[in-house]
Write a protein that holds these residues in place. Structure first.
Motif, mmCIF file in Angstrom:
data_model
loop_
_atom_site.group_PDB
_atom_site.id
_atom_site.type_symbol
_atom_site.label_atom_id
_atom_site.label_comp_id
_atom_site.label_asym_id
_atom_site.label_seq_id
_atom_site.Cartn_x
_atom_site.Cartn_y
_atom_site.Cartn_z
ATOM 1 N N PHE A 12 -115.135 -23.682 -61.130
ATOM 2 C CA PHE A 12 -114.098 -23.447 -60.134
ATOM 3 C C PHE A 12 -112.718 -23.771 -60.713
ATOM 4 C CE2 PHE A 12 -111.538 -24.802 -56.445
ATOM 5 C CZ PHE A 12 -111.690 -23.715 -55.611
ATOM 6 N N LYS A 13 -112.600 -24.910 -61.378
ATOM 7 C CA LYS A 13 -111.335 -25.311 -62.000
ATOM 8 C C LYS A 13 -110.946 -24.340 -63.110
ATOM 9 C CE LYS A 13 -111.794 -30.204 -60.923
ATOM 10 N NZ LYS A 13 -112.019 -31.550 -61.460
ATOM 11 N N GLU A 14 -111.925 -23.914 -63.875
ATOM 12 C CA GLU A 14 -111.684 -22.950 -64.947
ATOM 13 C C GLU A 14 -111.137 -21.637 -64.377
ATOM 14 O OE1 GLU A 14 -114.559 -20.359 -67.827
ATOM 15 O OE2 GLU A 14 -115.015 -22.497 -67.681
ATOM 16 N N ILE A 15 -111.740 -21.167 -63.299
ATOM 17 C CA ILE A 15 -111.289 -19.926 -62.663
ATOM 18 C C ILE A 15 -109.867 -20.094 -62.127
ATOM 19 C CG2 ILE A 15 -111.668 -18.346 -60.729
ATOM 20 C CD1 ILE A 15 -114.690 -18.926 -61.085
ATOM 21 N N GLU A 16 -109.589 -21.240 -61.518
ATOM 22 C CA GLU A 16 -108.232 -21.483 -61.015
ATOM 23 C C GLU A 16 -107.210 -21.374 -62.141
ATOM 24 O OE1 GLU A 16 -108.322 -24.116 -57.026
ATOM 25 O OE2 GLU A 16 -108.528 -25.263 -58.881
ATOM 26 N N ASN A 17 -107.525 -21.943 -63.289
ATOM 27 C CA ASN A 17 -106.620 -21.860 -64.441
ATOM 28 C C ASN A 17 -106.488 -20.424 -64.935
ATOM 29 O OD1 ASN A 17 -106.040 -24.605 -64.450
ATOM 30 N ND2 ASN A 17 -107.765 -25.081 -65.793
ATOM 31 N N GLU A 18 -107.589 -19.698 -64.968
ATOM 32 C CA GLU A 18 -107.562 -18.305 -65.419
ATOM 33 C C GLU A 18 -106.713 -17.446 -64.484
ATOM 34 O OE1 GLU A 18 -108.951 -16.711 -68.216
ATOM 35 O OE2 GLU A 18 -109.165 -18.792 -68.858
ATOM 36 N N LEU A 19 -106.827 -17.682 -63.192
ATOM 37 C CA LEU A 19 -106.080 -16.882 -62.222
ATOM 38 C C LEU A 19 -104.564 -17.071 -62.341
ATOM 39 C CD1 LEU A 19 -108.369 -17.235 -59.084
ATOM 40 C CD2 LEU A 19 -107.933 -15.145 -60.394
ATOM 41 N N LEU A 20 -104.153 -18.145 -62.967
ATOM 42 C CA LEU A 20 -102.726 -18.406 -63.153
ATOM 43 C C LEU A 20 -102.142 -17.696 -64.374
ATOM 44 C CD1 LEU A 20 -102.673 -22.230 -62.360
ATOM 45 C CD2 LEU A 20 -101.936 -20.355 -60.870
ATOM 46 N N LYS A 21 -103.011 -17.184 -65.223
ATOM 47 C CA LYS A 21 -102.551 -16.531 -66.446
ATOM 48 C C LYS A 21 -102.045 -15.124 -66.153
ATOM 49 C CE LYS A 21 -105.602 -19.148 -69.459
ATOM 50 N NZ LYS A 21 -106.740 -19.081 -70.370
ATOM 51 N N GLU A 22 -100.919 -14.797 -66.767
ATOM 52 C CA GLU A 22 -100.290 -13.500 -66.532
ATOM 53 C C GLU A 22 -101.173 -12.334 -66.966
ATOM 54 O OE1 GLU A 22 -96.250 -11.106 -67.734
ATOM 55 O OE2 GLU A 22 -96.238 -13.283 -67.851
ATOM 56 N N ASP A 23 -101.859 -12.476 -68.104
ATOM 57 C CA ASP A 23 -102.705 -11.375 -68.576
ATOM 58 C C ASP A 23 -103.882 -11.105 -67.641
ATOM 59 O OD1 ASP A 23 -103.589 -13.887 -69.536
ATOM 60 O OD2 ASP A 23 -104.865 -12.920 -71.027
ATOM 61 N N VAL A 24 -104.384 -12.135 -66.993
ATOM 62 C CA VAL A 24 -105.470 -11.954 -66.023
ATOM 63 C C VAL A 24 -104.918 -11.252 -64.784
ATOM 64 C CG1 VAL A 24 -107.088 -13.143 -64.485
ATOM 65 C CG2 VAL A 24 -106.832 -13.902 -66.853
ATOM 66 N N PHE A 25 -103.742 -11.646 -64.368
ATOM 67 C CA PHE A 25 -103.121 -11.035 -63.195
ATOM 68 C C PHE A 25 -102.858 -9.545 -63.428
ATOM 69 C CE2 PHE A 25 -99.484 -10.100 -60.401
ATOM 70 C CZ PHE A 25 -100.037 -10.462 -59.190
ATOM 71 N N LYS A 26 -102.531 -9.203 -64.646
ATOM 72 C CA LYS A 26 -102.257 -7.798 -64.976
ATOM 73 C C LYS A 26 -103.529 -6.957 -65.040
ATOM 74 C CE LYS A 26 -97.964 -8.568 -67.489
ATOM 75 N NZ LYS A 26 -97.279 -8.506 -68.786
ATOM 76 N N ASP A 27 -104.653 -7.585 -65.359
ATOM 77 C CA ASP A 27 -105.937 -6.878 -65.421
ATOM 78 C C ASP A 27 -106.576 -6.943 -64.029
ATOM 79 O OD1 ASP A 27 -108.555 -6.007 -65.806
ATOM 80 O OD2 ASP A 27 -108.818 -7.113 -67.684
ATOM 81 N N THR A 28 -106.321 -5.909 -63.247
ATOM 82 C CA THR A 28 -106.724 -5.914 -61.842
ATOM 83 C C THR A 28 -108.215 -6.150 -61.648
ATOM 84 O OG1 THR A 28 -104.940 -4.349 -61.417
ATOM 85 C CG2 THR A 28 -106.568 -4.641 -59.679
ATOM 86 N N SER A 29 -109.037 -5.507 -62.443
ATOM 87 C CA SER A 29 -110.487 -5.669 -62.260
ATOM 88 C C SER A 29 -110.934 -7.091 -62.581
ATOM 89 C CB SER A 29 -111.265 -4.653 -63.092
ATOM 90 O OG SER A 29 -111.035 -4.858 -64.465
#
Length: 95
Positions: A12-29
Motif C-alpha cells: 500500500f505504501k509502495e503504491i502511494e509512492n508510485e502514484l506520486l511519480k509524474e511518469d506514473v501519472f502520465k501513463d494512464t493505464s
C-alpha cells in the motif's frame, strides 16, 4: 500482525509512492491499475491502523492501572474494557 498484513501495508505504501511519480501519472493505464489496487488495499490498511492505535491505547491504559490514585485506576479499567472490546471487533474484521 501476520506477515500477510505486513506485506499488504508495505505494498500500500509502495503504491502511494508510485502514484506520486509524474511518469506514473502520465501513463494512464498504469495509473488506473495502481489506483485500483490502492483502493482495494485501503480498507485493510485502515483496519490495520485502527488495530495498531487500539493496541497502543490498551498498553497506555494498562500502565495507568499501576497508578496509585484509585480514581485513575477505575477510569483506566473502565476505558480498558471498552478499548479491548473495540480491538476484538477490529481484529475480527481481518478474518
Amino acid at each position: 500482525m501476520s506477515d500477510k498484513i505486513v506485506t499488504i501495508v508495505a505494498r500500500f505504501k509502495e503504491i502511494e509512492n508510485e502514484l506520486l511519480k509524474e511518469d506514473v501519472f502520465k501513463d494512464t493505464s498504469l495509473y488506473i491499475k495502481l489506483n485500483k489496487e490502492h483502493s482495494n488495499l485501503e480498507p485493510i490498511v485502515t483496519i490495520y491502523k485502527e488495530v495498531e492505535r487500539l493496541e497502543s491505547e490498551v498498553r497506555d491504559n494498562k500502565e495507568l492501572l499501576e497508578d496509585p490514585d484509585p480514581e485513575i485506576k477505575r477510569l483506566a479499567k473502565s476505558e480498558l474494557n471498552t478499548i479491548e472490546e473495540k480491538l476484538f471487533l477490529a481484529n475480527q474484521e481481518f478474518r
